[in-house]
Scaffold this motif. Structure first.
Motif, mmCIF file in Angstrom:
data_model
loop_
_atom_site.group_PDB
_atom_site.id
_atom_site.type_symbol
_atom_site.label_atom_id
_atom_site.label_comp_id
_atom_site.label_asym_id
_atom_site.label_seq_id
_atom_site.Cartn_x
_atom_site.Cartn_y
_atom_site.Cartn_z
ATOM 1 N N ILE A 120 -24.773 -38.215 1.951
ATOM 2 C CA ILE A 120 -25.734 -37.930 3.018
ATOM 3 C C ILE A 120 -27.109 -37.649 2.421
ATOM 4 O O ILE A 120 -28.136 -38.091 2.942
ATOM 5 C CB ILE A 120 -25.240 -36.761 3.885
ATOM 6 C CG1 ILE A 120 -23.913 -37.149 4.546
ATOM 7 C CG2 ILE A 120 -26.274 -36.402 4.939
ATOM 8 C CD1 ILE A 120 -23.242 -36.039 5.305
ATOM 9 N N GLU A 121 -27.143 -36.933 1.309
ATOM 10 C CA GLU A 121 -28.405 -36.708 0.622
ATOM 11 C C GLU A 121 -28.964 -38.030 0.094
ATOM 12 O O GLU A 121 -30.177 -38.266 0.117
ATOM 13 C CB GLU A 121 -28.204 -35.715 -0.520
ATOM 14 C CG GLU A 121 -29.489 -35.159 -1.097
ATOM 15 C CD GLU A 121 -29.237 -33.989 -2.018
ATOM 16 O OE1 GLU A 121 -29.548 -34.111 -3.219
ATOM 17 O OE2 GLU A 121 -28.714 -32.973 -1.544
ATOM 18 N N HIS A 122 -28.069 -38.897 -0.373
ATOM 19 C CA HIS A 122 -28.485 -40.231 -0.828
ATOM 20 C C HIS A 122 -29.131 -41.015 0.318
ATOM 21 O O HIS A 122 -30.146 -41.700 0.117
ATOM 22 C CB HIS A 122 -27.273 -40.992 -1.375
ATOM 23 C CG HIS A 122 -27.493 -42.456 -1.558
ATOM 24 N ND1 HIS A 122 -28.234 -42.975 -2.596
ATOM 25 C CD2 HIS A 122 -27.094 -43.518 -0.809
ATOM 26 C CE1 HIS A 122 -28.273 -44.287 -2.495
ATOM 27 N NE2 HIS A 122 -27.592 -44.646 -1.427
ATOM 28 N N ILE A 157 -23.351 -34.935 13.401
ATOM 29 C CA ILE A 157 -24.049 -35.773 12.419
ATOM 30 C C ILE A 157 -25.446 -35.226 12.162
ATOM 31 O O ILE A 157 -25.903 -35.165 11.011
ATOM 32 C CB ILE A 157 -24.111 -37.239 12.894
ATOM 33 C CG1 ILE A 157 -22.708 -37.765 13.191
ATOM 34 C CG2 ILE A 157 -24.770 -38.108 11.824
ATOM 35 C CD1 ILE A 157 -22.685 -39.157 13.780
ATOM 36 N N ALA A 158 -26.114 -34.807 13.223
ATOM 37 C CA ALA A 158 -27.440 -34.209 13.050
ATOM 38 C C ALA A 158 -27.353 -32.962 12.181
ATOM 39 O O ALA A 158 -28.200 -32.718 11.316
ATOM 40 C CB ALA A 158 -28.044 -33.868 14.403
ATOM 41 N N SER A 159 -26.307 -32.167 12.387
ATOM 42 C CA SER A 159 -26.117 -30.962 11.586
ATOM 43 C C SER A 159 -25.858 -31.299 10.123
ATOM 44 O O SER A 159 -26.390 -30.647 9.218
ATOM 45 C CB SER A 159 -24.948 -30.142 12.148
ATOM 46 O OG SER A 159 -24.667 -29.029 11.334
ATOM 47 N N MET A 160 -25.058 -32.330 9.886
ATOM 48 C CA MET A 160 -24.770 -32.752 8.509
ATOM 49 C C MET A 160 -26.044 -33.172 7.793
ATOM 50 O O MET A 160 -26.232 -32.890 6.606
ATOM 51 C CB MET A 160 -23.754 -33.904 8.524
ATOM 52 C CG MET A 160 -22.367 -33.495 8.994
ATOM 53 S SD MET A 160 -21.309 -34.895 9.429
ATOM 54 C CE MET A 160 -20.928 -35.559 7.816
ATOM 55 N N LEU A 161 -26.929 -33.824 8.518
ATOM 56 C CA LEU A 161 -28.194 -34.259 7.925
ATOM 57 C C LEU A 161 -29.131 -33.081 7.680
ATOM 58 O O LEU A 161 -29.719 -32.955 6.608
ATOM 59 C CB LEU A 161 -28.874 -35.272 8.839
ATOM 60 C CG LEU A 161 -28.360 -36.708 8.766
ATOM 61 C CD1 LEU A 161 -28.813 -37.484 9.986
ATOM 62 C CD2 LEU A 161 -28.834 -37.391 7.496
ATOM 63 N N THR A 162 -29.263 -32.215 8.670
ATOM 64 C CA THR A 162 -30.258 -31.148 8.566
ATOM 65 C C THR A 162 -29.826 -30.020 7.639
ATOM 66 O O THR A 162 -30.614 -29.113 7.358
ATOM 67 C CB THR A 162 -30.601 -30.569 9.956
ATOM 68 O OG1 THR A 162 -29.399 -30.142 10.608
ATOM 69 C CG2 THR A 162 -31.298 -31.622 10.802
ATOM 70 N N LYS A 163 -28.608 -30.060 7.131
ATOM 71 C CA LYS A 163 -28.197 -29.118 6.088
ATOM 72 C C LYS A 163 -28.901 -29.423 4.770
ATOM 73 O O LYS A 163 -28.950 -28.578 3.881
ATOM 74 C CB LYS A 163 -26.682 -29.176 5.876
ATOM 75 C CG LYS A 163 -25.870 -28.499 6.959
ATOM 76 C CD LYS A 163 -24.392 -28.631 6.676
ATOM 77 C CE LYS A 163 -23.564 -27.971 7.783
ATOM 78 N NZ LYS A 163 -22.113 -28.113 7.553
ATOM 79 N N ARG A 164 -29.429 -30.640 4.644
ATOM 80 C CA ARG A 164 -30.095 -31.053 3.414
ATOM 81 C C ARG A 164 -31.593 -30.767 3.521
ATOM 82 O O ARG A 164 -32.243 -31.188 4.481
ATOM 83 C CB ARG A 164 -29.883 -32.542 3.145
ATOM 84 C CG ARG A 164 -28.558 -32.875 2.464
ATOM 85 C CD ARG A 164 -27.370 -32.706 3.366
ATOM 86 N NE ARG A 164 -26.112 -33.013 2.685
ATOM 87 C CZ ARG A 164 -24.924 -32.879 3.252
ATOM 88 N NH1 ARG A 164 -24.811 -32.451 4.492
ATOM 89 N NH2 ARG A 164 -23.825 -33.157 2.554
#
Length: 369
Positions: free
Chosen positions: A207-209, A232-239
Motif C-alpha cells: 500500500i505504501e508502494h 480501503i481509505a483507512s488502509m491508505l490514510t494510515k500511511r
C-alpha cells in the motif's frame, strides 16, 4: 536468530487498539517475532514463562503494564543472579547495559533482553533492540503457490536466501526473504525481477508502494466503498504523506446514496442490484467524475453474516478499479470467513486490480533497494 515478544499484564492484552500499536512498533525492530506470549503478572507460571522464553530466544522484548514492571524487573534480576539498582528513576537489574526512560537493555550470554514499561494512551518507550538479521519482505502479484515454489525456491537457493511465502489473497503472495551467512538479497531481488517481470514488488508494504508510485508519477486516487465501509481509505490514510495522492473516499452504503452521490442509475439497482458488476462500473465512473482523480477503486458486496441469498450468497463481492482513460477491471468474488475477514479480503482484491489498471506505474521494473 530467534526473537520473542512477551506481553505482561491483562490491561495490555485486552486493550486491542493499544496492543496493535505495541505490535506495530515492535515489528519495526524485530520483524515478526518468532514467538509472542501473553501472561498476567499474577500467573503462577510467570517466572517459568520468562525463563523459558529467554532460554529459547536470542532477542527478547518484554512489554509490561505499569503495575507489572517492578515485578518483572525482580524476576529478570533473579534469573540473572543480579541485584536491583536505581537507574534513571527505575529499579532495574544491576547489569543493565543501556537504559532510557521506561526501557532498559540487558545482554546475557549473547542474548539481548529489552524490558519496556507501557502506558495506555502514551507513546511506547524506545525499543532498544535492533534486529541484525538480513531480511526483507516483498510481494509477488499474479502467481500461484505451486509456480512460486517451482520458480523462486531454486533461485533463492542459488543466492543463499531462505524464503517463506504467505498468501494474502489469490494472486497476491507476500514473501519473507532471509539471507544466510553468505547470501545476497540485492542480487536475489534483481534476479527475481528478471525472472518474473511485472510481478515482483520489492517493497515491504504494497500500500505504501502504491502511494509512493502515485506520487512519483503525479497521479491521484479516489475510492467508492460499499461493503468495505471505508476500510480501503483507512488502509491508505494510515500511511504518512498519502494526502498528496489520495483525494478522498465515499462510503456509499445505501442504494439511495449510490444514486445521489455517485450517479448509479436506479434502473441498474432495480434490475441488477447493488451487488453487481454494472453497479460497481457506475460507482467507478461516478467517483472519477466527482473527484477528477487519475484512478478509482470501488467495492460492493455482502459481507454477512446476514443478507445473502441463493443467487448472491454471503461472501459475494464485486470489486473494481479504473483509470481516467477508461481502462477498467471488475472481479466477482466468492469469499469465505467472518464479516471482517471478508471485508479485508475484498479490500486487497480491489487494491490488486488497481495494481493492474495502473501497471505502468505500479508494476514496472524499479531500481532495487
Amino acid at each position: 536468530m530467534k526473537s520473542s515478544l512477551i506481553v505482561v499484564g491483562k490491561a495490555l492484552r485486552y486493550n486491542l487498539p493499544f496492543l496493535n500499536y505495541i505490535h506495530a512498533t515492535i515489528i519495526k525492530h524485530l520483524d515478526l517475532p518468532d514467538q509472542t506470549v501473553y501472561i498476567d503478572k499474577n500467573d503462577k507460571d510467570l517466572f517459568f514463562v520468562l525463563e523459558e522464553s529467554i532460554t529459547h530466544a536470542d532477542e527478547i522484548v518484554i512489554v509490561t503494564a505499569n503495575d507489572s514492571f517492578n515485578l518483572v524487573n525482580k524476576v529478570i534480576a533473579t534469573l540473572g543472579e543480579e541485584s536491583l539498582e536505581l537507574k534513571g528513576g527505575m529499579l532495574i537489574p544491576s547489569k543493565t547495559v543501556h537504559f532510557e526512560e521506561n526501557s532498559y537493555l540487558l545482554e546475557r550470554d549473547s542474548k539481548l533482553i529489552n524490558v519496556i514499561k507501557a502506558s495506555e494512551n502514551k507513546k511506547l518507550p524506545t525499543v532498544l533492540i535492533e534486529n541484525k538479521n538480513s531480511s526483507a519482505l516483498f510481494s509477488i502479484i499474479n502467481i500461484d503457490e505451486d509456480s512460486l515454489k517451482i520458480l523462486l525456491e531454486p533461485l533463492a537457493q542459488n543466492f543463499e536466501i531462505r524464503i517463506t511465502p504467505a498468501k494474502i489473497i489469490d494472486g497476491w503472495m507476500t514473501i519473507e526473504a532471509i539471507s544466510n551467512k553468505y547470501g545476497n538479497l540485492e542480487s536475489f531481488f534483481k534476479a527475481a525481477k528478471s525472472l518474473l517481470p511485472q510481478k515482483v514488488i520489492n517493497h515491504p508494504d504494497v500500500i505504501e508502494h502504491i502511494a509512493e508510485s502515485l506520487q512519483a508519477h503525479g497521479k491521484t486516487l479516489s475510492i467508492a466503498e460499499s461493503c468495505t465501509g471505508g476500510l480501503i481509505a483507512s488502509m491508505l490514510t494510515k500511511r504518512s504523506g498519502v494526502s498528496t495522492v489520495f483525494k478522498g473516499g465515499l462510503v456509499t452504503y445505501s442504494n439511495e446514496i449510490k444514486e445521489s452521490w455517485l450517479g448509479v442509475s436506479n434502473d441498474t439497482i432495480e434490475r441488477f442490484g447493488a451487488v453487481s458488476e454494472l453497479c460497481v462500473r457506475e460507482m467507478l465512473e461516478g467517483v472519477l467524475n466527482a473527484s477528477l482523480s487519475d484512478f478509482a477503486i470501488a467495492t460492493s458486496g455482502i459481507a454477512g453474516p446476514t443478507g445473502g441469498s441463493i443467487e448472491k450468497p454471503v461472501g459475494t463481492v464485486y470489486v473494481g478499479a479504473r483509470n481516467k482513460e477508461g481502462k477498467i477491471l471488475i472481479e466477482r468474488l466468492l469469499l469465505e470467513g467472518d464479516r471482517e475477514y471478508i471485508q479485508t479480503q475484498s479490500a486487497y482484491h480491489a487494491l490488486k486490480l488497481l495494481l493492474h489498471v495502473g501497471e505502468n506505474i505500479f508494476l514496472k521494473s524499479e531500481k532495487m533497494s
